[in-house]
Design a protein around this motif. Structure first.
Motif: not given
Ligand code: AMP
Length: 372
Positions: A67-82, A286-297
């Motif tokens: 609720r407190n952010v505009s988008a959620v991404t992750f750096e760890f893919e093993n977070v539960p699906a729920a 960088s791949q990190f800025e690229q992740q940010l750009r993709a996530v933010c549209g």
């Protein structure tokens, strides 16, 4: 969809070094970063604006976080699906939870790849000792038995050299569903880090060569210097993976190049990857800025490699006798030091990395690490 603009907060599920480097890139562009994981004083938390320490299973906390952010991404893919689903009730989740669902389980991932006509290592699903014994009659050793879920860096893996080792190998899985993979006699390991934007645009960082030690990435060399046909095939496979999974974000495809000159996918990582760390120092974006750009549209940035580069990981083992000699590693002016702020240098733990630039990058990074 309108882009998410600087000033907004982006949430990162997970709090390791990938989140830390994402946070550095995001703060540079004027975003705020919130991180969520069960730990505190984490590599990501140390540079984020907000660090939430809570279990991934605490779905009310996850909803609050989203609720407190505009988008959620992750750096760890093993977070539960729920967890991803709860976050998606209140925010954009990029890449989407179903990308996580496929890639966090080796069996689902390999089944998806094989059914998409993409080349994967020969494998069988194993849920019982009887399955394993049956699989070993047609899939001859040497093989590797890997847990289907929650495995990384060679963890949860047992080599099987002879069929009679089946019971011992199965016992090591502790009853978890597993995948039996044939051992690939590879010439080298390669990977491609790529990104896909909200509009489906695709960029990649070319093919890089990886060397592993004890199942953990040790050194990456960019570019890989493979022949043009292999480069083309690896990139086309990567493009297909990102398109089929409709990834919005960064994804890495790890490959084996067999001695016969064929590419086989080893695994996917739906996030920035250790083999893309060189992009921080060596690429326009960088791949990190690229992740940010993709996530933010945002429009994706250029992936151009400004200089040949090589990256060497720094594991906790380096601390076994003394604190590493950081100034000595930086004696070469083309070496960059990255440390992740982890307090406990355990053996096998990724504490940081070195990147070297220039025509002699591979030799330079190895020499720099040896001086530590
Ligand atoms: P993984 O965690 O599955 O990516 O495995 C870590 C490393 O172990 C790989 O990068 C390879 O060096 C090695 N490895 C994993 N699976 C295989 C395989 N089927 N054949 C040969 N080497 C493998």
């Amino acid at each position: 969809m309108k882009p998410i603009l600087p000033g907004a907060a982006i949430g990162v599920l997970g709090s390791g070094q990938l989140g830390r480097m994402f946070a550095i890139a995001a703060r540079r562009m004027g975003y705020r970063v919130h991180t969520y994981s069960p730990d505190n004083d984490t590599p990501t938390g140390q540079v984020a604006d907000v660090e939430i320490t809570a279990s991934y299973d605490d779905l009310d906390q996850v909803r609050d976080f989203a609720r407190n952010v505009s988008a959620v991404t992750f750096e760890f893919e093993n977070v539960p699906a729920a967890t991803a689903a709860a976050a998606a009730e209140h925010s954009y989740v990029r890449p989407a939870g179903d990308v996580l669902h496929v890639t966090q389980n080796r069996l689902r991932e390999k089944t998806f790849l094989a059914s998409s006509g993409l080349p994967v290592t020969r494998f069988s699903a194993v849920s019982t000792l009887a399955d394993l014994e049956a699989a070993l009659t047609h899939q001859k050793p040497p093989c590797i038995l890997k847990t289907a879920g929650f495995g990384y860096d060679g963890k949860g893996q047992v080599r099987i050299h002879h069929a009679w080792q089946a019971a011992e190998a199965w016992a090591a899985m502790g009853g978890a569903t597993a995948v039996l993979e044939s051992v690939v006699d590879f010439e080298m390991e390669l990977s491609v880090v790529a990104a896909r934007g909200v509009d489906g645009d695709f960029v990649h960082y070319g093919v890089v060569r990886n060397e592993h030690q004890n199942g953990i990435l040790d050194v990456t060399i960019a570019p890989a210097g493979v022949e043009a046909r292999i480069e083309r095939e690896a990139i086309e496979i990567t493009r297909t993976v990102l398109e089929k999974l409709k990834v919005v974000g960064v994804l890495c495809v790890e490959f084996f190049l067999t001695r016969g000159g064929h590419l086989l996918i080893n695994e996917l990582a739906p996030r920035p990857h250790n083999s893309g760390h060189f992009t921080f120092d060596a690429c326009v974006t960088s791949q990190f800025e690229q992740q940010l750009r993709a996530v933010c549209g945002f429009p994706l940035g250029s992936t151009e490699l400004l200089s040949p580069a090589a990256m060497a990981n720094l594991l906790g083992d380096l601390w076994s006798t003394r604190v590493p000699n950081w100034p000595a590693a930086c004696a070469s002016p083309v070496v960059k030091l990255h440390l992740y702020g982890k307090l406990e240098p355990r053996p096998g733990r990724k504490m940081g990395h070195l990147t070297a630039l220039g025509e002699r990058a591979e030799a330079t990074v190895r020499e720099a690490r040896a001086r530590l």
